[in-house]
Design a protein around this motif. Structure first.
Motif, PDB file in Angstrom:
ATOM      1  N   ARG A 189     -44.749  -6.486  43.771  1.00  0.00           N
ATOM      2  CA  ARG A 189     -43.581  -6.241  44.624  1.00  0.00           C
ATOM      3  C   ARG A 189     -43.145  -4.783  44.540  1.00  0.00           C
ATOM      4  O   ARG A 189     -42.796  -4.174  45.556  1.00  0.00           O
ATOM      5  CB  ARG A 189     -42.442  -7.182  44.229  1.00  0.00           C
ATOM      6  CG  ARG A 189     -42.755  -8.627  44.543  1.00  0.00           C
ATOM      7  CD  ARG A 189     -41.558  -9.528  44.349  1.00  0.00           C
ATOM      8  NE  ARG A 189     -41.184  -9.734  42.966  1.00  0.00           N
ATOM      9  CZ  ARG A 189     -41.540 -10.778  42.237  1.00  0.00           C
ATOM     10  NH1 ARG A 189     -42.302 -11.725  42.750  1.00  0.00           N
ATOM     11  NH2 ARG A 189     -41.122 -10.895  40.987  1.00  0.00           N
ATOM     12  N   ALA A 190     -43.181  -4.203  43.360  1.00  0.00           N
ATOM     13  CA  ALA A 190     -42.806  -2.789  43.201  1.00  0.00           C
ATOM     14  C   ALA A 190     -43.772  -1.886  43.950  1.00  0.00           C
ATOM     15  O   ALA A 190     -43.359  -0.905  44.580  1.00  0.00           O
ATOM     16  CB  ALA A 190     -42.771  -2.423  41.721  1.00  0.00           C
ATOM     17  N   ARG A 223     -49.369 -10.049  50.885  1.00  0.00           N
ATOM     18  CA  ARG A 223     -48.669 -11.017  51.733  1.00  0.00           C
ATOM     19  C   ARG A 223     -47.639 -11.801  50.920  1.00  0.00           C
ATOM     20  O   ARG A 223     -46.482 -11.931  51.326  1.00  0.00           O
ATOM     21  CB  ARG A 223     -49.655 -11.978  52.398  1.00  0.00           C
ATOM     22  CG  ARG A 223     -49.009 -12.927  53.368  1.00  0.00           C
ATOM     23  CD  ARG A 223     -49.988 -13.915  53.998  1.00  0.00           C
ATOM     24  NE  ARG A 223     -51.230 -13.312  54.427  1.00  0.00           N
ATOM     25  CZ  ARG A 223     -52.419 -13.534  53.853  1.00  0.00           C
ATOM     26  NH1 ARG A 223     -52.534 -14.362  52.841  1.00  0.00           N
ATOM     27  NH2 ARG A 223     -53.497 -12.952  54.298  1.00  0.00           N
ATOM     28  N   ARG A 224     -48.060 -12.308  49.759  1.00  0.00           N
ATOM     29  CA  ARG A 224     -47.132 -13.084  48.920  1.00  0.00           C
ATOM     30  C   ARG A 224     -45.966 -12.223  48.436  1.00  0.00           C
ATOM     31  O   ARG A 224     -44.807 -12.653  48.448  1.00  0.00           O
ATOM     32  CB  ARG A 224     -47.859 -13.692  47.722  1.00  0.00           C
ATOM     33  CG  ARG A 224     -48.679 -14.915  48.075  1.00  0.00           C
ATOM     34  CD  ARG A 224     -49.121 -15.668  46.839  1.00  0.00           C
ATOM     35  NE  ARG A 224     -49.867 -14.864  45.878  1.00  0.00           N
ATOM     36  CZ  ARG A 224     -51.186 -14.749  45.845  1.00  0.00           C
ATOM     37  NH1 ARG A 224     -51.929 -15.396  46.717  1.00  0.00           N
ATOM     38  NH2 ARG A 224     -51.773 -14.001  44.938  1.00  0.00           N
ATOM     39  N   ALA A 225     -46.263 -11.000  48.002  1.00  0.00           N
ATOM     40  CA  ALA A 225     -45.206 -10.099  47.522  1.00  0.00           C
ATOM     41  C   ALA A 225     -44.240  -9.761  48.657  1.00  0.00           C
ATOM     42  O   ALA A 225     -43.018  -9.788  48.472  1.00  0.00           O
ATOM     43  CB  ALA A 225     -45.815  -8.828  46.944  1.00  0.00           C
ATOM     44  N   GLY A 226     -44.780  -9.462  49.826  1.00  0.00           N
ATOM     45  CA  GLY A 226     -43.936  -9.123  50.974  1.00  0.00           C
ATOM     46  C   GLY A 226     -43.074 -10.278  51.427  1.00  0.00           C
ATOM     47  O   GLY A 226     -41.887 -10.105  51.737  1.00  0.00           O
ATOM     48  N   LEU A 227     -43.636 -11.471  51.459  1.00  0.00           N
ATOM     49  CA  LEU A 227     -42.858 -12.637  51.880  1.00  0.00           C
ATOM     50  C   LEU A 227     -41.786 -12.985  50.847  1.00  0.00           C
ATOM     51  O   LEU A 227     -40.693 -13.424  51.201  1.00  0.00           O
ATOM     52  CB  LEU A 227     -43.773 -13.827  52.147  1.00  0.00           C
ATOM     53  CG  LEU A 227     -44.671 -13.675  53.382  1.00  0.00           C
ATOM     54  CD1 LEU A 227     -45.619 -14.855  53.500  1.00  0.00           C
ATOM     55  CD2 LEU A 227     -43.832 -13.515  54.642  1.00  0.00           C
ATOM     56  N   TYR A 228     -42.093 -12.786  49.576  1.00  0.00           N
ATOM     57  CA  TYR A 228     -41.080 -13.000  48.535  1.00  0.00           C
ATOM     58  C   TYR A 228     -39.924 -12.017  48.727  1.00  0.00           C
ATOM     59  O   TYR A 228     -38.751 -12.394  48.667  1.00  0.00           O
ATOM     60  CB  TYR A 228     -41.691 -12.828  47.144  1.00  0.00           C
ATOM     61  CG  TYR A 228     -40.674 -12.982  46.035  1.00  0.00           C
ATOM     62  CD1 TYR A 228     -40.367 -14.235  45.524  1.00  0.00           C
ATOM     63  CD2 TYR A 228     -40.015 -11.876  45.510  1.00  0.00           C
ATOM     64  CE1 TYR A 228     -39.429 -14.381  44.516  1.00  0.00           C
ATOM     65  CE2 TYR A 228     -39.075 -12.011  44.503  1.00  0.00           C
ATOM     66  CZ  TYR A 228     -38.779 -13.265  44.012  1.00  0.00           C
ATOM     67  OH  TYR A 228     -37.847 -13.409  43.020  1.00  0.00           O
ATOM     68  N   LEU A 229     -40.246 -10.743  48.944  1.00  0.00           N
ATOM     69  CA  LEU A 229     -39.207  -9.738  49.158  1.00  0.00           C
ATOM     70  C   LEU A 229     -38.404 -10.029  50.426  1.00  0.00           C
ATOM     71  O   LEU A 229     -37.195  -9.807  50.462  1.00  0.00           O
ATOM     72  CB  LEU A 229     -39.831  -8.341  49.226  1.00  0.00           C
ATOM     73  CG  LEU A 229     -40.390  -7.814  47.905  1.00  0.00           C
ATOM     74  CD1 LEU A 229     -41.264  -6.593  48.142  1.00  0.00           C
ATOM     75  CD2 LEU A 229     -39.267  -7.498  46.941  1.00  0.00           C
ATOM     76  N   SER A 252     -37.833 -13.033  51.626  1.00  0.00           N
ATOM     77  CA  SER A 252     -36.964 -14.176  51.347  1.00  0.00           C
ATOM     78  C   SER A 252     -35.749 -13.762  50.530  1.00  0.00           C
ATOM     79  O   SER A 252     -34.715 -14.422  50.568  1.00  0.00           O
ATOM     80  CB  SER A 252     -37.735 -15.281  50.624  1.00  0.00           C
ATOM     81  OG  SER A 252     -38.028 -14.901  49.295  1.00  0.00           O
ATOM     82  N   ASN A 253     -35.854 -12.668  49.792  1.00  0.00           N
ATOM     83  CA  ASN A 253     -34.723 -12.135  49.022  1.00  0.00           C
ATOM     84  C   ASN A 253     -33.998 -11.018  49.764  1.00  0.00           C
ATOM     85  O   ASN A 253     -33.256 -10.245  49.146  1.00  0.00           O
ATOM     86  CB  ASN A 253     -35.201 -11.635  47.660  1.00  0.00           C
ATOM     87  CG  ASN A 253     -35.551 -12.778  46.743  1.00  0.00           C
ATOM     88  OD1 ASN A 253     -34.894 -13.817  46.770  1.00  0.00           O
ATOM     89  ND2 ASN A 253     -36.573 -12.604  45.950  1.00  0.00           N
ATOM     90  N   THR A 279     -40.948  -4.448  57.171  1.00  0.00           N
ATOM     91  CA  THR A 279     -40.065  -3.315  57.414  1.00  0.00           C
ATOM     92  C   THR A 279     -38.961  -3.310  56.374  1.00  0.00           C
ATOM     93  O   THR A 279     -38.256  -4.304  56.208  1.00  0.00           O
ATOM     94  CB  THR A 279     -39.424  -3.420  58.819  1.00  0.00           C
ATOM     95  OG1 THR A 279     -40.457  -3.584  59.778  1.00  0.00           O
ATOM     96  CG2 THR A 279     -38.611  -2.188  59.144  1.00  0.00           C
ATOM     97  N   LEU A 280     -38.831  -2.209  55.689  1.00  0.00           N
ATOM     98  CA  LEU A 280     -37.760  -2.038  54.717  1.00  0.00           C
ATOM     99  C   LEU A 280     -36.501  -1.728  55.514  1.00  0.00           C
ATOM    100  O   LEU A 280     -36.399  -0.696  56.153  1.00  0.00           O
ATOM    101  CB  LEU A 280     -38.100  -0.895  53.756  1.00  0.00           C
ATOM    102  CG  LEU A 280     -37.252  -0.716  52.535  1.00  0.00           C
ATOM    103  CD1 LEU A 280     -37.315  -1.956  51.644  1.00  0.00           C
ATOM    104  CD2 LEU A 280     -37.724   0.478  51.742  1.00  0.00           C
ATOM    105  N   HIS A 281     -35.536  -2.646  55.531  1.00  0.00           N
ATOM    106  CA  HIS A 281     -34.392  -2.489  56.416  1.00  0.00           C
ATOM    107  C   HIS A 281     -33.169  -1.901  55.747  1.00  0.00           C
ATOM    108  O   HIS A 281     -32.271  -1.425  56.404  1.00  0.00           O
ATOM    109  CB  HIS A 281     -34.032  -3.801  57.103  1.00  0.00           C
ATOM    110  CG  HIS A 281     -33.709  -4.920  56.170  1.00  0.00           C
ATOM    111  ND1 HIS A 281     -32.496  -5.070  55.590  1.00  0.00           N
ATOM    112  CD2 HIS A 281     -34.463  -5.955  55.732  1.00  0.00           C
ATOM    113  CE1 HIS A 281     -32.496  -6.146  54.834  1.00  0.00           C
ATOM    114  NE2 HIS A 281     -33.678  -6.703  54.888  1.00  0.00           N
ATOM    115  N   GLN A 282     -33.101  -1.909  54.429  1.00  0.00           N
ATOM    116  CA  GLN A 282     -31.970  -1.299  53.745  1.00  0.00           C
ATOM    117  C   GLN A 282     -32.498  -0.461  52.597  1.00  0.00           C
ATOM    118  O   GLN A 282     -33.190  -0.964  51.721  1.00  0.00           O
ATOM    119  CB  GLN A 282     -31.030  -2.366  53.210  1.00  0.00           C
ATOM    120  CG  GLN A 282     -29.803  -1.789  52.563  1.00  0.00           C
ATOM    121  CD  GLN A 282     -28.830  -2.863  52.112  1.00  0.00           C
ATOM    122  OE1 GLN A 282     -29.088  -4.041  52.298  1.00  0.00           O
ATOM    123  NE2 GLN A 282     -27.738  -2.455  51.540  1.00  0.00           N
TER     124      GLN A 282
END
Length: 94
Positions: free
Chosen positions: A12-13, A43-49, A51-52, A71-74
């Motif tokens: 994730r990092a 895919r798993r890391a991105g979907l986890y992020l 969902s959070n 897309t990093l939105h914040q």
């Protein structure tokens, strides 16, 4: 090809760092290329992020099954400010 195990928080990092370094947007396959991680891990890391609520995930057509546009939105102000040597050193002992 040998497989090495990567911790989910490391994946994730890496995904977040790659998004910050490449214009805050990236497809699953692009992120895999930038991070040198397998597409399934990205895919798993991105979907986890997503969902959070750390980033947005939009399903797009692509060559792979499960191609997403992340897309990093914040922006995290503390992540985007370079850390001093002492802050990095303190972080090692936490």
């Amino acid at each position: 090809m040998t497989s090495t195990r990567i911790k989910p928080e490391e994946a994730r990092a890496k995904v977040l760092a790659a998004l910050r370094a490449n214009g805050y947007k990236g497809r699953t396959t692009d992120l895999a290329r930038w991070t040198l991680l397998p597409v399934s891990v990205v895919r798993r890391a991105g979907l986890y992020l997503a969902s959070n609520l750390k980033l947005d995930a939009t399903r797009v057509s692509g060559t792979d099954k499960g191609e997403y546009l992340f897309t990093l939105h914040q922006l995290d102000l503390f992540e985007d400010i370079p850390k001093s040597f002492w802050e990095k050193l303190k972080g090692l002992f936490r």
